[in-house]
Scaffold this active site. Structure first.
Site, PDB file in Angstrom:
ATOM      1  N   CYS A  26     -13.975   4.003 -28.111  1.00  0.00           N
ATOM      2  CA  CYS A  26     -15.230   4.758 -28.128  1.00  0.00           C
ATOM      3  C   CYS A  26     -15.807   4.928 -26.730  1.00  0.00           C
ATOM      4  O   CYS A  26     -16.839   4.345 -26.385  1.00  0.00           O
ATOM      5  CB  CYS A  26     -16.238   4.055 -29.023  1.00  0.00           C
ATOM      6  SG  CYS A  26     -15.550   3.737 -30.637  1.00  0.00           S
ATOM      7  N   ARG A  41       2.790  -1.694  -6.025  1.00  0.00           N
ATOM      8  CA  ARG A  41       2.966  -0.409  -6.711  1.00  0.00           C
ATOM      9  C   ARG A  41       4.356   0.189  -6.476  1.00  0.00           C
ATOM     10  O   ARG A  41       5.005   0.691  -7.395  1.00  0.00           O
ATOM     11  CB  ARG A  41       1.899   0.571  -6.196  1.00  0.00           C
ATOM     12  CG  ARG A  41       1.824   1.876  -6.949  1.00  0.00           C
ATOM     13  CD  ARG A  41       0.870   2.846  -6.250  1.00  0.00           C
ATOM     14  NE  ARG A  41      -0.444   2.288  -6.021  1.00  0.00           N
ATOM     15  CZ  ARG A  41      -1.437   2.293  -6.918  1.00  0.00           C
ATOM     16  NH1 ARG A  41      -1.251   2.848  -8.093  1.00  0.00           N
ATOM     17  NH2 ARG A  41      -2.605   1.753  -6.628  1.00  0.00           N
ATOM     18  N   GLY A  75       0.754  -1.242   0.000  1.00  0.00           N
ATOM     19  CA  GLY A  75       0.000   0.000   0.000  1.00  0.00           C
ATOM     20  C   GLY A  75       0.784   1.291   0.000  1.00  0.00           C
ATOM     21  O   GLY A  75       0.199   2.364  -0.163  1.00  0.00           O
TER      22      GLY A  75
HETATM   23  C1  LIG Z   1      -3.053  -5.283  -4.053  1.00  0.00           C
HETATM   24  C2  LIG Z   1      -2.555  -5.827  -2.804  1.00  0.00           C
HETATM   25  C3  LIG Z   1      -1.269  -5.501  -2.368  1.00  0.00           C
HETATM   26  C4  LIG Z   1      -0.380  -4.529  -3.072  1.00  0.00           C
HETATM   27  O1  LIG Z   1      -0.768  -3.208  -2.913  1.00  0.00           O
HETATM   28  P1  LIG Z   1       0.178  -2.033  -3.416  1.00  0.00           P
HETATM   29  O2  LIG Z   1      -0.569  -0.796  -3.132  1.00  0.00           O
HETATM   30  O3  LIG Z   1       0.397  -2.236  -4.871  1.00  0.00           O
HETATM   31  O4  LIG Z   1       1.440  -2.115  -2.636  1.00  0.00           O
HETATM   32  C5  LIG Z   1      -0.824  -6.110  -1.206  1.00  0.00           C
HETATM   33  N1  LIG Z   1      -1.599  -6.988  -0.512  1.00  0.00           N
HETATM   34  C6  LIG Z   1      -2.839  -7.299  -0.911  1.00  0.00           C
HETATM   35  C7  LIG Z   1      -3.625  -8.262  -0.110  1.00  0.00           C
HETATM   36  C8  LIG Z   1      -3.362  -6.739  -2.058  1.00  0.00           C
HETATM   37  O5  LIG Z   1      -4.597  -7.051  -2.430  1.00  0.00           O
END
Ligand SMILES: *Cc1c(COP(=O)(O)O)cnc(C)c1O
Length: 427
Positions: free
Chosen positions: A354, A286, A244
């Site tokens: 479109c 990410r 996250g």
């Molecule tokens: C999508 C997800 C992540 C990764 O999140 P990022 O924001 O890309 O770091 C980690 N753990 C779980 C359970 C996810 O669904």
């Protein structure tokens, strides 16, 4: 923390990836084309490792951010694990030789088939998201006679202050279990002789830009861990902190990897009240990929309107959905440096699909020098770009290349052909 332009920069007047010129690559492979920097990928992973040193830890790359085998194969070489949300992702990880013991399986809707396959592969642990899922895993484990490690995914009701579509740790979100549900499960776990509650997990959202939500979630997780251990009269082995952490797309103030890992050390490290008692897992996606990738596209047409223009490009929302889905911002730079600067005009950079949501930028001040046939790079497209792509409007999906150490390129995905479009269909 890498910013969008730190690996994609001009070298001798032409856009490069870590100094490797992109023009010849485009001449050969055409656009739309995704390009990635191995240097960028490695840099964030190494920084995370450094920040977590001294802790018994496992970094699990969230495969859904970018699941290309070439990317996974490169990441595997850094010796980290993977966070999976489907059996398809597990099979990808296995394809590149990742040790299942370094894989965790997350997601709110695992099917019996997926659970069966995953149990047989003996992964590190399942992140369990509902009572019914727990019962299903228990039944399958019993049938396979395999003892399964589970982590209960806790929904701590913490606001990650991010886009509502990528918030996952609020009570109103579909993810995770509430505290009372977790305690209830713990009380009754004896009924499930093939399950071991080995850990707890949280994942509160994505593109989180401050430490506060993490700080709150980690504190709540620690408290819950204590309650769970009291009830179980046994210790947990690990805590999974999820992913996250946000990245720079435009000019956001973000949290550095250093400060993020310092926070983890504060809560769980040697000097914390827990004295590094648990194995600590994190699941970044990410953070590792976003600024390691760009989408290259050619301007097909310029279309002038009052006080603005459209640049119609050959990439579209089927290649990169983020702007349409989240109204997200991506920097856009030309391949030729001399197409920058001078007077600018409000430009909508749009694809051929479109849908009016098919845009990459709106009212962006771009140089008037940019015209038809010019190549543009849509930056920060390495995460949730290709992995969210599709074939809407019967558009074959883009090719992908990895620039290795700024020295050579590896073709990691061929452009789809028209035949690929109707594979499996019947007349
Ligand atoms: C999508 C997800 C992540 C990764 O999140 P990022 O924001 O890309 O770091 C980690 N753990 C779980 C359970 C996810 O669904």
């Amino acid at each position: 923390m890498t910013d969008p332009q730190s690996h994609f920069y001009f070298s001798n007047g032409k856009l490069s990836v870590d100094g490797y010129p992109l023009e010849p690559v485009i001449k050969k492979l055409n656009t739309p084309l995704y390009v990635y920097s191995s240097v960028a990928i490695r840099a964030s992973i190494e920084e995370l490792k450094k920040g977590l040193s001294g802790l018994n830890h496992l970094i699990c790359y969230a495969v859904k951010a970018n699941s290309n085998l070439g990317i996974l194969s490169f990441i595997k070489k850094t010796n980290i694990g993977m966070d999976l949300v489907s059996v398809g992702e597990l099979k990808r990880a296995l394809q590149v030789g990742v040790d299942p013991q370094k894989c965790v399986f997350s997601g709110v809707g695992k099917t019996e088939k997926e659970i069966t396959f995953t149990i047989q592969k003996k992964i590190h642990s399942f992140n369990v998201e509902s009572v019914e899922e727990l019962e299903l895993i228990s039944r399958v484990a019993e049938k396979c006679k395999i003892k399964v490690n589970i982590a209960l995914r806790y929904n701590p009701d913490v606001d990650p202050k991010t886009h509502p579509y990528i918030s996952t740790g609020l009570k109103e979100n579909k993810f995770g279990l509430e505290k009372n549900e977790i305690l209830e499960i713990v009380k009754n776990i004896k009924r499930h002789s093939f399950l071991k509650i080995s850990g707890l997990s949280v994942h509160i959202g994505s593109q989180i830009l401050t430490l506060k939500p993490f700080d709150d979630a980690f504190a709540k997780l620690k408290k819950l861990a204590k309650d769970v251990e009291l009830l179980m009269k046994a210790r947990l082995d690990f805590l999974d902190l999820g992913g996250g952490l946000g990245v720079v797309y435009q000019n956001e103030k973000t949290v550095s990897i250093k400060h993020y890992t310092q926070l983890i050390q504060k809560h769980f490290g040697k000097k914390s009240d827990l004295k590094a008692r648990y194995e600590i897992l994190i699941e970044p996606g990410r953070l590792i990929m976003a600024n390691a990738g760009a989408l290259l596209t050619t301007v097909l047409f310029e279309k002038k309107r009052d006080k603005k223009r459209f640049l119609i490009v050959d990439a579209a929302m089927n290649d990169l959905l983020r702007p349409a889905l989240y109204e997200s911002y991506h920097d856009i730079v030309p391949l030729q440096q001399n197409k920058q600067g001078g007077s600018t005009i409000n430009s909508d950079v749009v694809g051929p699909v479109c849908e009016s949501a098919d845009f990459f930028a709106r009212k962006r001040k771009l140089s008037k020098k940019i015209k038809s046939k010019d190549i543009l790079a849509i930056l920060s497209a390495g995460a949730y770009g290709m992995s969210m792509s599709g074939n809407y409007n019967s558009r074959p999906r883009a090719a992908e290349v990895l620039v290795v150490d700024g020295k050579k390129i590896k073709n990691i995905r061929l452009r789809e052909t028209e035949q690929d479009l109707w594979r499996g269909e019947k007349k």
